[in-house]
Write a protein that holds these residues in place. Structure first.
Motif, short mmCIF file in Angstrom:
data_model
loop_
_atom_site.label_atom_id
_atom_site.label_comp_id
_atom_site.label_asym_id
_atom_site.label_seq_id
_atom_site.Cartn_x
_atom_site.Cartn_y
_atom_site.Cartn_z
N ASP A 208 0.79 -1.23 0.00
CA ASP A 208 0.00 0.00 0.00
C ASP A 208 0.83 1.28 0.00
OD1 ASP A 208 -2.40 -1.39 0.03
OD2 ASP A 208 -2.42 -1.53 2.22
N GLY A 209 2.14 1.18 -0.06
CA GLY A 209 2.98 2.37 0.11
C GLY A 209 3.53 2.97 -1.16
N GLN A 210 3.01 2.60 -2.33
CA GLN A 210 3.54 3.15 -3.57
C GLN A 210 3.17 4.62 -3.73
OE1 GLN A 210 5.61 2.04 -6.04
NE2 GLN A 210 6.02 0.26 -4.73
N ILE A 211 4.18 5.46 -3.94
CA ILE A 211 3.98 6.90 -4.05
C ILE A 211 3.44 7.26 -5.43
CG2 ILE A 211 5.14 9.14 -3.99
CD1 ILE A 211 7.27 7.80 -2.18
N ASP A 212 2.47 8.16 -5.45
CA ASP A 212 1.91 8.69 -6.69
C ASP A 212 2.39 10.13 -6.85
OD1 ASP A 212 0.46 9.57 -8.84
OD2 ASP A 212 -1.51 9.31 -7.90
N GLY A 226 3.42 9.58 6.54
CA GLY A 226 2.38 8.72 7.09
C GLY A 226 2.67 7.24 6.97
N PHE A 227 3.45 6.87 5.96
CA PHE A 227 3.72 5.46 5.73
C PHE A 227 5.11 5.05 6.20
CE2 PHE A 227 0.27 3.75 2.86
CZ PHE A 227 -0.63 4.77 3.17
N THR A 228 5.70 5.89 7.06
CA THR A 228 7.01 5.60 7.65
C THR A 228 6.84 5.39 9.16
OG1 THR A 228 8.16 6.93 6.00
CG2 THR A 228 9.32 6.51 8.05
N PRO A 229 7.24 4.27 9.71
CA PRO A 229 8.05 3.21 9.07
C PRO A 229 7.24 2.10 8.41
CG PRO A 229 7.90 2.78 11.41
CD PRO A 229 7.17 4.08 11.17
N TRP A 230 5.94 2.01 8.68
CA TRP A 230 5.14 0.92 8.14
C TRP A 230 3.94 1.47 7.36
CZ3 TRP A 230 4.94 -3.99 6.86
CH2 TRP A 230 3.69 -4.58 6.60
N PRO A 231 3.67 0.93 6.18
CA PRO A 231 4.33 -0.19 5.48
C PRO A 231 5.52 0.25 4.63
CG PRO A 231 2.40 0.47 4.25
CD PRO A 231 2.42 1.33 5.49
N GLY A 232 5.88 1.51 4.72
CA GLY A 232 7.00 2.04 3.95
C GLY A 232 6.51 2.71 2.68
N ALA A 233 7.02 3.91 2.41
CA ALA A 233 6.68 4.63 1.19
C ALA A 233 7.70 4.28 0.11
CB ALA A 233 6.68 6.14 1.44
N SER A 234 7.22 3.81 -1.04
CA SER A 234 8.12 3.31 -2.08
C SER A 234 7.86 3.99 -3.40
CB SER A 234 7.94 1.80 -2.25
OG SER A 234 8.24 1.12 -1.05
N TRP A 235 8.93 4.12 -4.17
CA TRP A 235 8.85 4.64 -5.53
C TRP A 235 9.64 3.68 -6.41
CZ3 TRP A 235 12.64 8.49 -7.85
CH2 TRP A 235 12.24 8.86 -9.14
N GLN A 236 8.91 2.97 -7.25
CA GLN A 236 9.49 1.90 -8.04
C GLN A 236 10.21 0.91 -7.10
OE1 GLN A 236 11.13 3.14 -11.90
NE2 GLN A 236 10.48 5.22 -11.44
N SER A 237 11.52 0.73 -7.24
CA SER A 237 12.21 -0.24 -6.38
C SER A 237 12.89 0.41 -5.18
CB SER A 237 13.28 -0.99 -7.20
OG SER A 237 14.26 -0.07 -7.67
N ILE A 240 11.54 5.18 0.31
CA ILE A 240 11.85 6.54 0.73
C ILE A 240 11.61 6.66 2.24
CG2 ILE A 240 11.49 8.99 0.30
CD1 ILE A 240 12.33 7.27 -2.17
N TRP A 241 12.69 6.84 2.99
CA TRP A 241 12.59 6.95 4.44
C TRP A 241 12.37 8.40 4.90
CZ3 TRP A 241 12.16 3.31 8.15
CH2 TRP A 241 12.47 2.00 7.81
N LYS A 242 12.96 9.32 4.19
CA LYS A 242 12.86 10.72 4.61
C LYS A 242 12.95 11.61 3.39
CE LYS A 242 14.84 13.97 8.00
NZ LYS A 242 15.91 14.16 9.00
N ALA A 243 12.12 12.66 3.38
CA ALA A 243 12.10 13.59 2.25
C ALA A 243 11.73 14.97 2.78
CB ALA A 243 11.11 13.13 1.19
N GLU A 276 16.70 10.33 2.64
CA GLU A 276 17.15 9.00 3.06
C GLU A 276 16.38 7.95 2.28
OE1 GLU A 276 17.13 8.21 7.24
OE2 GLU A 276 18.03 10.15 7.75
N VAL A 277 17.11 6.99 1.71
CA VAL A 277 16.49 5.98 0.85
C VAL A 277 17.05 4.60 1.15
CG1 VAL A 277 16.09 7.67 -0.99
CG2 VAL A 277 18.19 6.30 -0.99
N GLN A 278 16.41 3.60 0.56
CA GLN A 278 16.88 2.22 0.71
C GLN A 278 16.55 1.45 -0.56
OE1 GLN A 278 15.27 0.21 4.10
NE2 GLN A 278 16.53 -1.61 3.84
N ALA A 279 17.57 0.97 -1.22
CA ALA A 279 17.35 0.14 -2.40
C ALA A 279 16.88 -1.25 -1.98
CB ALA A 279 18.62 0.04 -3.23
N ARG A 280 16.18 -1.92 -2.85
CA ARG A 280 15.70 -3.26 -2.55
C ARG A 280 16.88 -4.18 -2.22
NH1 ARG A 280 12.02 -5.03 -7.04
NH2 ARG A 280 10.63 -3.55 -6.01
N GLY A 281 16.83 -4.81 -1.05
CA GLY A 281 17.91 -5.69 -0.63
C GLY A 281 19.10 -4.96 -0.05
#
Length: 299
Positions: A208-212, A226-237, A240-243, A276-281
């Protein structure tokens, strides 16, 4: 006031701790069954169980609430009050009617706003500037009971749902203790909710955390918080932890395009700077470290 406590996560454990520390006679605890947790999926007890066991409080972890077993235990315990905090299950009417005085709940919103399983996340993600905690007399329908007490707090402009959770956890524990004391001395109010003003906070899942980025920059920033830390806000792969919102005006780029190395254009032309970001894996890292080996326009 003899109290049976029902709750599961750390948010609930804080309320149980407050009751025990204040000397409220807690006759038992109902919590969810142990379940696998962490990367290694080790079966672990919920925080409420861990606390209760450490304080010598009897614990029950029923799989079901409607087969009569839980009701039988409750009738044997004969509590004056059932206090419910983030238990994770709807209570059948026969359990709601079991305590001598009342069955009350702590909810992390200002009811009737944000009824449901994820009130903290949705309040932040939808850009609310104020929230709080509510104690209510429980009703068969979710979060519809008459209000007892509320406590309000502002939501910080950069505050995440996780940070707000920790503040509301403490506020909720304090409000529950005040509610128990008010019930004991007969001064607890009962205020019906205005159901026409209700909003809802549905349960969240990992997807549910895909950014539009066609949304406004403020809406996207609120969504990330709102989606930090769960379920996490994501953009593609990329997670995004902080913006932060770039205050230097608008960009003519299309939504989702990259400007200035770490900026993403939003639907109103505003730019969200990724910090602050995190790549998959991979590991969570600052944007400068990430950009030393990656490009945002290639994710």
């Amino acid at each position: 006031m003899k109290t049976l406590f029902m709750g599961t996560p750390e948010f609930a454990a804080e309320s149980l701790r407050a009751l025990l520390d204040a000397g409220v006679p807690v006759c038992g605890v109902f919590t969810r069954p142990d379940k696998p947790a962490g990367r290694r999926m080790i079966v672990s007890p919920p925080p409420v169980k861990t606390l209760a066991v450490s304080r010598g409080v009897p614990v029950w972890q029923p799989e079901k609430l409607r087969d009569g077993t839980a009701l039988g235990i409750i009738r044997e315990l004969a509590p004056d009050l059932i206090a419910v905090v983030a238990y994770g299950r709807l209570l059948p009417e026969e359990i709601l009617a079991a305590p001598a005085a009342a069955c009350v709940n702590v909810h992390a919103s200002l009811l009737p706003k944000y009824r449901g399983a994820a009130p903290i996340q949705w309040a932040v993600a939808r850009g609310e500037r104020e929230t709080g905690v509510t104690t209510q007399y429980m009703a068969p329908e979710l979060d519809t009971g008459d209000v007892i007490l509320t406590a309000k707090t502002a939501i910080g402009e950069t505050e995440t749902a996780g940070e707000l959770h920790d503040r509301l956890m403490v506020m909720g524990a304090s409000l529950l203790l005040e509610t128990v004391n008010r019930l004991k001395d007969g001064t607890a109010p009962r205020v019906p909710q205005d159901h026409g003003q209700a909003t809802f906070a549905p349960i969240l899942g990992r997807g549910d955390g895909q950014i539009d980025f066609t949304q406004t920059v403020q809406a996207v920033h609120d969504f990330v918080r709102g989606f930090t830390p769960w379920p996490g806000a994501s953009w593609q792969s990329l997670r995004i932890w902080k913006a932060a919102i770039d205050g230097d005006g608008r960009s003519p780029g299309t939504p989702g395009s990259i400007v200035g190395g770490n900026g993403v254009v939003c639907g109103d032309g505003g730019v969200l700077r990724l910090l602050e970001v995190q790549a998959r894996g991979g590991k969570r890292m600052g944007i400068d470290a990430y950009l030393r080996g990656n490009r945002l326009d290639l994710i």
